[in-house]
Design a protein around this motif. Structure first.
Motif, PDB file in Angstrom:
ATOM      1  N   SER A 112     -31.977  -0.174   6.907  1.00 26.43           N
ATOM      2  CA  SER A 112     -30.876   0.217   7.919  1.00 26.43           C
ATOM      3  C   SER A 112     -31.852  -0.440   9.495  1.00 26.43           C
ATOM      4  N   VAL A 113     -32.130  -1.690   9.967  1.00 28.91           N
ATOM      5  CA  VAL A 113     -33.044  -1.865  11.111  1.00 28.91           C
ATOM      6  C   VAL A 113     -32.182  -2.438  11.929  1.00 28.91           C
ATOM      7  N   LYS A 114     -32.359  -1.898  13.153  1.00 28.56           N
ATOM      8  CA  LYS A 114     -30.859  -2.494  14.900  1.00 28.56           C
ATOM      9  C   LYS A 114     -32.933  -3.107  15.885  1.00 28.56           C
ATOM     10  N   CYS A 115     -32.699  -4.299  15.745  1.00 29.86           N
ATOM     11  CA  CYS A 115     -33.233  -5.299  17.164  1.00 29.86           C
ATOM     12  C   CYS A 115     -32.976  -5.842  17.495  1.00 29.86           C
ATOM     13  N   VAL A 159     -29.771  -8.309  16.741  1.00 25.50           N
ATOM     14  CA  VAL A 159     -29.576  -8.245  14.917  1.00 25.50           C
ATOM     15  C   VAL A 159     -29.521  -6.766  14.512  1.00 25.50           C
ATOM     16  N   ILE A 160     -28.451  -6.519  13.713  1.00 27.22           N
ATOM     17  CA  ILE A 160     -27.889  -5.420  12.745  1.00 27.22           C
ATOM     18  C   ILE A 160     -28.626  -5.226  11.603  1.00 27.22           C
ATOM     19  N   TYR A 161     -29.468  -4.681  10.690  1.00 27.39           N
ATOM     20  CA  TYR A 161     -29.615  -5.319   9.393  1.00 27.39           C
ATOM     21  C   TYR A 161     -29.235  -3.933   8.420  1.00 27.39           C
ATOM     22  N   ASN A 162     -28.255  -4.338   7.364  1.00 23.55           N
ATOM     23  CA  ASN A 162     -28.268  -2.790   6.857  1.00 23.55           C
ATOM     24  C   ASN A 162     -27.894  -3.754   4.845  1.00 23.55           C
ATOM     25  N   THR A 163     -28.252  -2.861   4.369  1.00 20.49           N
ATOM     26  CA  THR A 163     -28.555  -3.464   3.538  1.00 20.49           C
ATOM     27  C   THR A 163     -28.421  -2.405   2.031  1.00 20.49           C
ATOM     28  N   SER A 164     -28.600  -2.410   0.992  1.00 19.99           N
ATOM     29  CA  SER A 164     -28.879  -1.972   0.138  1.00 19.99           C
ATOM     30  C   SER A 164     -29.227  -2.226  -1.383  1.00 19.99           C
ATOM     31  N   VAL A 165     -30.485  -1.978  -1.998  1.00 20.78           N
ATOM     32  CA  VAL A 165     -30.452  -3.109  -3.206  1.00 20.78           C
ATOM     33  C   VAL A 165     -30.965  -1.500  -4.446  1.00 20.78           C
ATOM     34  N   ALA A 166     -31.295  -2.221  -5.326  1.00 24.16           N
ATOM     35  CA  ALA A 166     -31.630  -1.090  -6.802  1.00 24.16           C
ATOM     36  C   ALA A 166     -32.936  -0.890  -5.926  1.00 24.16           C
ATOM     37  N   SER A 167     -33.407   0.863  -6.624  1.00 26.27           N
ATOM     38  CA  SER A 167     -34.774   1.377  -6.448  1.00 26.27           C
ATOM     39  C   SER A 167     -35.055   0.897  -7.798  1.00 26.27           C
ATOM     40  N   GLU A 168     -36.302   0.689  -6.647  1.00 23.87           N
ATOM     41  CA  GLU A 168     -37.619   0.560  -8.563  1.00 23.87           C
ATOM     42  C   GLU A 168     -38.278   1.808  -8.842  1.00 23.87           C
ATOM     43  N   ASN A 169     -38.787   2.560  -9.842  1.00 26.60           N
ATOM     44  CA  ASN A 169     -40.214   3.645  -9.871  1.00 26.60           C
ATOM     45  C   ASN A 169     -40.914   3.851  -9.091  1.00 26.60           C
ATOM     46  N   TRP A 170     -41.216   2.199  -8.495  1.00 26.69           N
ATOM     47  CA  TRP A 170     -42.833   2.668  -7.431  1.00 26.69           C
ATOM     48  C   TRP A 170     -41.993   2.665  -6.248  1.00 26.69           C
ATOM     49  N   MET A 171     -40.833   2.888  -6.122  1.00 19.71           N
ATOM     50  CA  MET A 171     -40.077   3.491  -4.441  1.00 19.71           C
ATOM     51  C   MET A 171     -39.804   5.034  -4.624  1.00 19.71           C
ATOM     52  N   TYR A 178      -9.871  10.958   6.892  1.00 20.15           N
ATOM     53  CA  TYR A 178     -10.564   9.903   6.598  1.00 20.15           C
ATOM     54  C   TYR A 178     -10.365   9.913   8.538  1.00 20.15           C
ATOM     55  N   ILE A 179     -11.731   9.409   9.405  1.00 17.51           N
ATOM     56  CA  ILE A 179     -11.805   9.221  10.147  1.00 17.51           C
ATOM     57  C   ILE A 179     -12.405   7.275  10.744  1.00 17.51           C
ATOM     58  N   SER A 180     -11.577   6.977  11.825  1.00 15.18           N
ATOM     59  CA  SER A 180     -11.472   6.261  12.603  1.00 15.18           C
ATOM     60  C   SER A 180     -12.989   5.977  13.338  1.00 15.18           C
ATOM     61  N   PRO A 181     -13.848   4.923  13.203  1.00 11.86           N
ATOM     62  CA  PRO A 181     -15.060   5.029  13.781  1.00 11.86           C
ATOM     63  C   PRO A 181     -15.009   4.449  15.429  1.00 11.86           C
ATOM     64  N   GLU A 182     -15.171   5.127  15.945  1.00  9.35           N
ATOM     65  CA  GLU A 182     -15.637   5.045  17.202  1.00  9.35           C
ATOM     66  C   GLU A 182     -16.424   3.413  17.802  1.00  9.35           C
ATOM     67  N   SER A 183     -15.761   2.732  18.890  1.00  7.37           N
ATOM     68  CA  SER A 183     -16.404   1.359  19.156  1.00  7.37           C
ATOM     69  C   SER A 183     -17.775   1.600  19.688  1.00  7.37           C
ATOM     70  N   ASP A 184     -19.405   0.337  19.048  1.00  4.45           N
ATOM     71  CA  ASP A 184     -20.466   0.239  19.223  1.00  4.45           C
ATOM     72  C   ASP A 184     -20.747  -0.892  19.735  1.00  4.45           C
ATOM     73  N   ALA A 185     -21.572  -0.790  19.928  1.00  2.57           N
ATOM     74  CA  ALA A 185     -22.852  -2.430  20.727  1.00  2.57           C
ATOM     75  C   ALA A 185     -22.190  -3.402  19.906  1.00  2.57           C
ATOM     76  N   THR A 186     -22.248  -3.304  18.462  1.00  6.51           N
ATOM     77  CA  THR A 186     -21.520  -4.754  17.237  1.00  6.51           C
ATOM     78  C   THR A 186     -20.089  -4.983  17.730  1.00  6.51           C
ATOM     79  N   ASP A 187     -19.492  -3.423  17.889  1.00  6.78           N
ATOM     80  CA  ASP A 187     -17.586  -3.873  17.937  1.00  6.78           C
ATOM     81  C   ASP A 187     -17.666  -4.726  19.627  1.00  6.78           C
ATOM     82  N   VAL A 188     -18.598  -3.833  20.525  1.00 10.69           N
ATOM     83  CA  VAL A 188     -18.342  -4.666  22.510  1.00 10.69           C
ATOM     84  C   VAL A 188     -18.577  -6.609  21.744  1.00 10.69           C
ATOM     85  N   ARG A 189     -19.190  -6.263  21.082  1.00 12.14           N
ATOM     86  CA  ARG A 189     -19.764  -7.663  20.925  1.00 12.14           C
ATOM     87  C   ARG A 189     -18.971  -8.899  20.737  1.00 12.14           C
TER      88      ARG A 189
END
Length: 336
Positions: free
Chosen positions: A42-45, A118-130, A189-200
């Motif tokens: 996850s990266v936000k820049c 830029v909001i970058y959130n992703t998941s990939v299969a982990s490898e043994n060296w990670m 469940y919880i309803s998420p609050e508005s954030d910068a992405t939501d406002v934009r």
């Protein structure tokens, strides 16, 4: 007077920003950790442009490194106005020819008039060296002259190491010798609050529900966590679709506590106690929804004492779901 380049480089890393020809990438937050068999990134820049011309482009590539091993993730492409037109034209032409283009995480037209988040959130299969991976960004700027300027930035805050953690999957749950009946229990469940992405998004895109549902199918990364949750609620009468959107949300926002809580709730209702346990570790522990979900999880894994204790505590604090779960649990386990 000559300035030592090493001094400038050290100042660059301390400030945690990238400066190349009047462009700086300012890192706001980042995380990189292994969760189960997946690597969560996850990266936000903020990309600040000053003299970014219409026919230039900027490519940001997250890179996972450890020792001599490294893995590049899907890049982000930011285009000036003319460059973006060229990109779109080539994309359409390649599609007609059956040619697959590069798989970008995000492509956006970039203006020099205002910063780009830029909001970058992703998941990939982990490898043994990670085991203890480090996260870097490769930033390539294609200038109008055809010159390519390349820079690499290590993601760390001043005085701190990169945020790296590993969450292991455990299978050491001890089941009760008497199997209890836990069907029909309700998660919270919880309803998420508005954030910068939501406002934009509300300001620039203003999706209605039907539009958000279409975007959720095509490119869910465009939606805020709150928007994804609203889309999920619209499928309440279609459980399969509802759970799919909830699970998509936590993949896009893997470090968000509310996304993890809702994913845990979905896993509980689907009877997947292993996934529920993983998500609950990153959920907000102080909420009633967490106490109810954790109580049901403990019942599912055979820890009756802790499960009943948590549900009774949640019920006393006002959780209707916890009260209903207690009633259902004891009714199901009556010995007639």
């Amino acid at each position: 007077m000559k300035i030592n380049p090493l001094v400038l480089l050290s100042l660059f890393f301390i400030c945690n920003s990238l400066y190349a020809k009047d462009i700086d990438v300012e890192i706001k937050s980042q995380s990189c950790f292994v969760k189960g068999d997946s690597l969560m990134v996850s990266v936000k820049c903020i990309v600040n442009t000053h003299d970014f011309t219409s026919d230039e482009s900027l490519t940001i590539i997250p890179v996972i490194k450890e020792n001599r091993q490294e893995k590049e993730l899907a890049p982000v492409l930011l285009n000036g106005k003319k460059r973006h037109r060229i990109y779109e034209r080539n994309r359409v032409l390649n599609k007609r020819k059956g040619i697959e283009g590069e798989n970008y995480f995000l492509v956006r037209e970039l203006s020099g008039e205002y910063p780009c988040e830029v909001i970058y959130n992703t998941s990939v299969a982990s490898e043994n060296w990670m085991r203890m991976p480090e996260l870097f960004l490769k930033v390539n700027r294609l200038a109008s002259s055809g010159e390519i300027v390349q820079e690499t930035i290590g993601l760390k805050e001043s005085g701190r190491s990169p945020e790296v953690k590993r969450v292991a999957v455990t299978n050491d749950v001890t089941l009760s010798t008497k199997v209890s009946e836990v069907s029909g229990l309700k998660a919270s469940y919880i309803s998420p609050e508005s954030d910068a992405t939501d406002v934009r998004n509300q300001k620039e895109l203003n999706f209605n529900l039907e539009e958000a549902r279409v975007v959720a199918e095509m490119n869910p990364q465009m939606l805020s966590l709150r928007e994804l949750y609203m889309v999920a609620l619209s499928y309440k009468n279609e459980p399969g679709k509802f759970y799919q959107i909830i699970e998509t949300s936590v993949k896009i926002y893997p470090a968000h506590p509310v996304a993890n809580l809702n994913a845990a709730a979905a896993a509980i209702e689907q009877g997947n106690w292993q996934a529920a346990g993983e998500y609950l570790r990153m959920a907000p522990h102080e909420t009633l929804a967490y106490k109810n979900c954790k109580g049901v999880y403990e019942l599912m894994t055979g820890n009756l004492y802790e499960g009943i204790r948590l549900l009774k505590a949640a019920k006393a604090e006002g959780s209707e779901e916890a009260g209903m779960n207690l009633a259902v649990f004891f009714e199901n386990n009556k010995r007639h």
